[in-house]
Design a protein around this motif. Structure first.
Motif, PDB file in Angstrom:
ATOM      1  N   ILE A  45     -11.977 -27.458 -63.376  1.00  0.00           N
ATOM      2  CA  ILE A  45     -11.806 -27.176 -64.802  1.00  0.00           C
ATOM      3  C   ILE A  45     -11.984 -25.690 -65.068  1.00  0.00           C
ATOM      4  CG2 ILE A  45     -12.608 -27.757 -67.120  1.00  0.00           C
ATOM      5  CD1 ILE A  45     -11.602 -30.193 -65.679  1.00  0.00           C
ATOM      6  N   ASN A  46     -11.120 -25.133 -65.908  1.00  0.00           N
ATOM      7  CA  ASN A  46     -11.238 -23.765 -66.395  1.00  0.00           C
ATOM      8  C   ASN A  46     -11.145 -23.796 -67.918  1.00  0.00           C
ATOM      9  OD1 ASN A  46     -10.956 -22.761 -63.604  1.00  0.00           O
ATOM     10  ND2 ASN A  46      -8.830 -23.424 -63.861  1.00  0.00           N
ATOM     11  N   THR A 101     -20.772 -20.829 -75.146  1.00  0.00           N
ATOM     12  CA  THR A 101     -20.980 -21.183 -73.742  1.00  0.00           C
ATOM     13  C   THR A 101     -20.187 -22.437 -73.423  1.00  0.00           C
ATOM     14  OG1 THR A 101     -23.224 -20.297 -73.798  1.00  0.00           O
ATOM     15  CG2 THR A 101     -22.699 -21.796 -71.998  1.00  0.00           C
ATOM     16  N   ALA A 102     -19.629 -22.477 -72.236  1.00  0.00           N
ATOM     17  CA  ALA A 102     -18.933 -23.678 -71.763  1.00  0.00           C
ATOM     18  C   ALA A 102     -19.697 -24.252 -70.579  1.00  0.00           C
ATOM     19  CB  ALA A 102     -17.503 -23.346 -71.347  1.00  0.00           C
ATOM     20  N   ILE A 103     -19.823 -25.564 -70.551  1.00  0.00           N
ATOM     21  CA  ILE A 103     -20.390 -26.254 -69.392  1.00  0.00           C
ATOM     22  C   ILE A 103     -19.495 -27.447 -69.081  1.00  0.00           C
ATOM     23  CG2 ILE A 103     -22.798 -25.543 -69.634  1.00  0.00           C
ATOM     24  CD1 ILE A 103     -23.383 -28.084 -71.143  1.00  0.00           C
ATOM     25  N   SER A 104     -19.526 -27.856 -67.820  1.00  0.00           N
ATOM     26  CA  SER A 104     -18.711 -28.976 -67.382  1.00  0.00           C
ATOM     27  C   SER A 104     -19.480 -29.740 -66.306  1.00  0.00           C
ATOM     28  CB  SER A 104     -17.350 -28.479 -66.872  1.00  0.00           C
ATOM     29  OG  SER A 104     -16.482 -29.561 -66.588  1.00  0.00           O
ATOM     30  N   ASN A 105     -18.788 -30.653 -65.633  1.00  0.00           N
ATOM     31  CA  ASN A 105     -19.457 -31.495 -64.640  1.00  0.00           C
ATOM     32  C   ASN A 105     -20.083 -30.689 -63.512  1.00  0.00           C
ATOM     33  OD1 ASN A 105     -16.752 -32.922 -65.616  1.00  0.00           O
ATOM     34  ND2 ASN A 105     -18.250 -34.539 -65.263  1.00  0.00           N
ATOM     35  N   PHE A 116     -11.328 -35.394 -76.864  1.00  0.00           N
ATOM     36  CA  PHE A 116     -11.790 -34.016 -77.029  1.00  0.00           C
ATOM     37  C   PHE A 116     -11.923 -33.801 -78.535  1.00  0.00           C
ATOM     38  CE2 PHE A 116     -10.790 -29.361 -75.585  1.00  0.00           C
ATOM     39  CZ  PHE A 116     -12.137 -29.069 -75.629  1.00  0.00           C
ATOM     40  N   TYR A 117     -13.145 -33.704 -79.036  1.00  0.00           N
ATOM     41  CA  TYR A 117     -13.348 -33.724 -80.483  1.00  0.00           C
ATOM     42  C   TYR A 117     -14.254 -32.585 -80.941  1.00  0.00           C
ATOM     43  CZ  TYR A 117     -18.008 -35.848 -79.792  1.00  0.00           C
ATOM     44  OH  TYR A 117     -19.316 -36.091 -79.433  1.00  0.00           O
ATOM     45  N   ARG A 118     -14.255 -32.376 -82.239  1.00  0.00           N
ATOM     46  CA  ARG A 118     -15.080 -31.319 -82.837  1.00  0.00           C
ATOM     47  C   ARG A 118     -16.306 -31.934 -83.495  1.00  0.00           C
ATOM     48  NH1 ARG A 118     -10.673 -31.883 -86.564  1.00  0.00           N
ATOM     49  NH2 ARG A 118     -11.344 -32.259 -88.726  1.00  0.00           N
ATOM     50  N   SER A 119     -17.357 -31.176 -83.526  1.00  0.00           N
ATOM     51  CA  SER A 119     -18.586 -31.575 -84.197  1.00  0.00           C
ATOM     52  C   SER A 119     -19.182 -30.315 -84.818  1.00  0.00           C
ATOM     53  CB  SER A 119     -19.561 -32.211 -83.203  1.00  0.00           C
ATOM     54  OG  SER A 119     -20.810 -32.476 -83.814  1.00  0.00           O
ATOM     55  N   VAL A 171     -15.128 -37.235 -66.551  1.00  0.00           N
ATOM     56  CA  VAL A 171     -14.914 -35.807 -66.768  1.00  0.00           C
ATOM     57  C   VAL A 171     -15.519 -35.416 -68.109  1.00  0.00           C
ATOM     58  CG1 VAL A 171     -13.169 -34.007 -67.080  1.00  0.00           C
ATOM     59  CG2 VAL A 171     -12.811 -35.816 -65.382  1.00  0.00           C
ATOM     60  N   ALA A 172     -16.137 -34.247 -68.168  1.00  0.00           N
ATOM     61  CA  ALA A 172     -16.762 -33.814 -69.420  1.00  0.00           C
ATOM     62  C   ALA A 172     -16.790 -32.301 -69.492  1.00  0.00           C
ATOM     63  CB  ALA A 172     -18.185 -34.368 -69.534  1.00  0.00           C
ATOM     64  N   PHE A 173     -16.709 -31.794 -70.710  1.00  0.00           N
ATOM     65  CA  PHE A 173     -16.930 -30.368 -70.948  1.00  0.00           C
ATOM     66  C   PHE A 173     -17.406 -30.193 -72.380  1.00  0.00           C
ATOM     67  CE2 PHE A 173     -12.526 -31.518 -70.036  1.00  0.00           C
ATOM     68  CZ  PHE A 173     -11.925 -31.519 -71.288  1.00  0.00           C
TER      69      PHE A 173
END
Length: 995
Positions: free
Chosen positions: A272-273, A281-285, A230-233, A317-319
């Motif tokens: 996932i929450n 905005t958050a997006i996930s699988n 889980f990283y920052r960009s 898993v991704a978000f």
């Protein structure tokens, strides 16, 4: 961030929960019962209070334990007492507050020193069923941390006194374990086994076999800048730095985001929450099902809740939390920076077409309700196939008409096709362990060519496979330090080490070969049965072999009683590949096999044998098919008619092997190419003959006079695939000869071959040109300028100067996108600091990622040592303008410049520790840096220095260990070539005549 008070959920049994070392407290039984009773009253009251805050929480499910329901619904739990202005250094579990414990029960998995080859697999006594995960990343606050909590529902297969899972770099704040009756199991200790990356939860009670339990863990971590986990960009838009939080979990980095059973065999469902600021905005699988506008202590934050996923492995898993915008078509959405969103149209048009092709090809509909594709500014991999949320590096998803090249467009189609293929091969059915990584990557690599071809057959992708995948795999696989496709993996570093040409390109090549000898019907029907039988589960290669054997029996396509496993094990479990020797004697064709080795020692023997599908073509276009069945030799009596003049083996190079002929047949083939019409031999086999002959000569199986004679006909060649094969092999000779006093002869030979073709192609493209002609123009003009053809250099410099002199160079660039790299490189190489600085400023300002890549490559073409040295330093300097994922590109480009080759290796040695720290010790970029910095070594002095560098840093190479071993072997082969073949090639070049 600090947590001043324990979370209620973390204190399910405040009397007996323990973190850290042992401290004893005496509590009476009556008091303990009273405390537990009071606790549950408080818990019920808390639940009622939380319910009053929001009506969006789903109704209680009587089949879900209280702990799980609370985690799903009580979104305020994870934010209790958060103070976001704090930059607290996380603590390890061993320093957490201490309560009390009883005497230690026997432990199932004692900690012990990890030896080199010790197995690091998780025990199978406990299997995850589902995860409920709450995460709050703090991006805009500037402290780059995240808080989280999870409940993992687990099934116990064997009685256990502890729970073992993975965790790396996380601070564990609370742990609780409950049974299905909502009764707490006392936690005795939480400890780490760092070398195994294990987190062990020791219990005072036993988890009983056949029962289900709920493991609650509260944790926090750092949003790192290493492009892993889980990283920052960040990116800059309108002079404002904007931050995002992204994930990259393959192969073993989900454990850096949340404690988990981080092996591909432990599939589970994920709900996932994610909490984030309202302007992001958050997006996930999975699709978002609701937003809850309440986060305790964070008034500007909201919660996004996503649907529960299908069973999948943790690495999928991704978000993503960002301020990106998106465009949508049906169930597809492409996300990107708002200023780059217009470049997403090609991807959005292409992806649905490929998906529909795959649904038909695999015979199974895509199983998820949506696909998000995201272009991320900082991304270590090219792309990642996370189920339902595919992440990409910007240049492989975004295309700008008039700026991006045709190769960029083809590359985007290929990468999309590759990742979509994974949605079935890898995601729907997943390898049980990383030794079968090739099942993922080999199939996706092969099938991507089918997917791209379905979009645009004019690209001739099925032919391009030979020169982009198969022939490149053969080069690496000829080393003794190669590895089998299916390779034992003992630790996480070794997992990263096998993401290479062997897993991808060799895997794809043997699948292509298998499809050819099984036939389309068996191959397609077998894949369909395999995917349906193993759907949502894991599989090993033997599962696929079994099903394909069943189908091969139905259609009777294999010889005798042979099985697919018997054949394919010789290709997946053994290192390397064979060279097939074909000799015609008295009308009988004698075929033998031996292992092909690039650095073969005199008299050396290797007993490895393969099952080889042999295809034979004579000059009358008659095809024969036979098997060399895992034995050394076979003889075919009366193989050809008496008037047959030549023959070919390995038609269309469908087989993963090289072919060597007797001298008579080689000369007959050369005569056909030169005198009787090269077009009578298919372009794929012309490419095969060139590549085989040059590599056979390099390794001492064939004389260089014959190998170079094969290339004489190229003066008349106009197809791309043979030319690409030839130029790839000339590239090696160029590197070996360029620093010698005899380079002029080699240079003149190549100029003689390409001159007429160069004059035909010109710098000017015509409307609606065939794509392979465009590719030829790119290759031939690049070599024309590289070899110093004056007309080419003058035109390139003039184009560049016209661009420099335009009113607004950032908006007015009339240079053909397909020729920009050659033009930029040539002009920068012929120019000085002014040309370099101009290109650097364009790099910083362009909004098109593909253009940035071209400029990065071209900036390495300067001939000024001080500029090149500065460029190297900038490449590993934070905030220099060069992104971390582009460091390998800078190094590779510089090593293509003869002026910079020694400089790059010296820089690598001097700055090795700094480079490792900057990229991260597990970064796969390290392997690329080692390989490209050393691949042109060809002297004993360079070998000795490389070995010394290796010995001094043996314990620091990590993921690059196999690569440096391969580099040493390649350098030894190059040196042997200089000793044995340089004078032979020099002599041939002095006498060569091209008609």
């Amino acid at each position: 961030m600090t947590h001043n008070n324990h979370e209620n959920l973390a204190m399910m049994d405040a009397v007996t929960t323990k973190y850290g070392k042992t401290t004893f407290v005496t509590v009476s039984k009556t008091l303990a019962i009273i405390l537990v009773f009071i606790f549950f009253i408080c818990l019920a009251a808390t639940g009622l209070l939380v319910y009053s805050f929001t009506s969006t929480c789903p109704k209680n499910d009587t089949h879900v334990p209280v702990l799980t329901q609370k985690l799903v619904c009580d979104y305020s739990a994870v934010t209790s007492d958060i103070k976001t202005s704090t930059n607290e250094t996380p603590r390890s579990p061993s320093t957490l507050p201490t309560t009390f414990t009883t005497a230690s029960p026997p432990t199932n998995f004692p900690e012990k020193k990890l030896v080199k080859n010790e197995n690091i697999r998780l025990p199978k006594a406990i299997l995850p069923d589902s995860y409920r995960i709450n995460l709050i990343p703090f991006i805009e606050e500037g402290n780059f941390t995240f808080h989280g909590e999870e409940t993992v529902t687990v099934n116990v297969t064997h009685a256990s006194w502890n729970v073992t899972l993975h965790s790396v770099g996380l601070t564990i704040l609370a742990v609780n374990v409950m049974n299905s009756k909502n009764e707490s199991i006392s936690v005795k200790d939480v400890r780490n086994i760092e070398k195994k990356q294990f987190m062990v939860i020791d219990l005072d009670g036993v988890l009983e076999a056949g029962q289900q339990y709920f493991v609650y863990i509260k944790f926090k971590g750092i949003l790192n800048n290493m492009l892993q986990g889980f990283y920052r960009s960040s990116y800059v838009e309108n002079n404002v730095t904007r931050w995002i939080a992204a994930t990259q979990f393959q192969p073993t980095d989900a454990r850096k985001a949340f404690p988990c059973f981080d092996e591909p065999g432990f599939k589970a469902k994920f709900q996932i929450n994610i909490a984030h600021s309202k302007n992001m905005t958050a997006i996930s699988n999975m699709p978002k099902i609701r937003t809850i506008p309440y986060v305790k202590n964070l008034p500007n934050y909201i919660w996004d809740q996503f649907e529960e996923s299908l069973p999948m492995s943790t690495y999928l898993v991704a978000f993503l939390i960002s301020d990106f915008q998106n465009i949508t078509k049906g169930t597809f959405s492409v996300w990107a920076r708002s200023s780059a969103l217009s470049q997403a149209k090609f991807a959005l048009e292409t992806a649905p077409l490929i998906l529909r092709y795959y649904e038909k090809f695999f015979g199974i509909p895509y199983p998820l309700p949506k696909i998000d594709m995201v272009a991320i500014p900082d991304f270590s991999a090219g792309a990642m196939e996370n189920w339902g949320l595919i992440t990409y590096r910007e240049p492989v998803l975004l295309y700008e008409e008039g700026v991006s090249s045709i190769t960029n467009k083809q590359r985007i189609a290929h990468v999309i096709a590759h990742e979509l293929a994974h949605q079935w091969f890898g995601n729907l059915v997943t390898p049980l362990w990383w030794e079968d990584l090739w099942l993922n990557e080999g199939f996706a690599t092969y099938v991507e060519f089918l997917g791209a071809d379905s979009v645009n057959a004019k690209w001739k992708d099925l032919e391009l496979f030979l020169v982009t995948e198969l022939q490149e795999a053969l080069k690496l696989d000829a080393l003794k330090s190669s590895h089998p496709i299916s390779v034992r993996v003992n630790n996480p570093e070794e997992v990263n080490d096998i993401f290479d040409r062997i897993s991808y390109s060799k895997g794809a090549s043997i699948i292509r070969m298998m499809k050819d000898f099984l036939g389309d019907r068996v191959f397609h029907s077998g894949l369909n049965r395999y995917l349906k039988r193993r759907m949502f589960k894991n599989a090993a290669q033997d599962d696929l072999w079994q099903i394909l054997t069943e189908k091969s029996i139905d259609f009777k396509v294999l010889p005798g009683n042979s099985t697919v496993k018997e054949i394919m094990d010789t290709w997946t479990l053994q290192i390397g590949f064979p060279v097939v020797n074909a000799t015609l004697k008295n009308g009988n064709l004698i075929i033998t096999q031996e292992r092909f080795l690039v650095n073969r020692q005199k008299g050396e023997k290797d007993e490895t044998l393969w099952w080889i599908p042999i295809t034979i073509l004579d000059n009358m276009d008659k095809k024969q098919e036979i098997w060399l069945k895992n034995k050394r030799q076979i003889t075919i009596p009366n193989a050809f008619p008496k008037d047959n003049s030549w023959f070919l083996l390995n038609v269309h190079q469908n087989g993963y092997y090289r072919v060597n002929y007797d001298e008579t047949n080689w000369k007959a083939l050369i005569h056909q190419l030169l005198e009787n019409g090269h077009h009578l031999i298919h372009p794929t086999n012309r490419a095969q003959m060139i590549d085989d002959a040059m590599n056979l000569a390099f390794s001492g199986y064939l004389g260089y006079d014959i190998a170079l004679n094969v290339t004489l006909y190229l003066v008349n060649e106009r197809e791309y695939v043979p030319w690409k094969a030839a130029l790839s092999n000339f590239h090696f000779l160029y590197n070996m000869i360029v620093k010698t006093g005899h380079f002029d002869k080699f240079r003149m030979y190549l100029i003689t071959l390409i001159r007429d073709f160069y004059l035909e192609l010109t710098f000017n493209a015509s409307p609606n040109e065939d794509s392979t002609k465009i590719l030829n123009r790119m290759e031939i003009i690049e070599y024309a300028c590289k070899l110093g053809i004056k007309d080419c250099i003058l035109q390139a410099v003039q184009f560049f100067q016209n661009w420099r002199n335009s009113a607004d160079p950032d908006k007015e660039n009339l240079i053909n996108p397909d020729l920009r790299q050659t033009i930029y490189c040539t002009a920068i190489g012929e120019g000085g600091p002014e040309e370099w600085d101009f290109a650097w400023n364009r790099y910083l300002r362009t909004n098109v990622a593909g253009d940035k890549e071209i400029l990065l490559n071209s900036l390495a073409c300067s001939k000024d040592i001080w500029i090149l040295s500065r460029y190297l330093e900038w490449s590993i300097t934070e905030n220099s303008g060069i992104r971390k994922h582009d460091v390998a590109r800078v190094f590779a480009s510089l090593t293509e410049n003869p002026v910079a080759q020694d400089l790059v290796y010296r820089f690598l040695k001097i700055n090795w520790k700094k480079i490792r720290d900057y990229l991260g010790s597990t970064s796969m970029s390290l392997s690329s840096l080692v390989r490209t910095s050393t691949e042109k070594f060809n002297s004993q002095e360079e070998i000795d220095d490389l070995k010394l560098f290796f010995e001094r840093n043996r314990n620091e190479f990590g993921v690059a260990t196999r690569t440096i071993q391969q580099s040493i072997e390649q350098a030894e082969a190059n040196t042997r070539w200089m000793e044995q073949n340089f004078d032979v090639v020099k002599k041939w070049l002095h006498t060569a005549r091209v008609e």
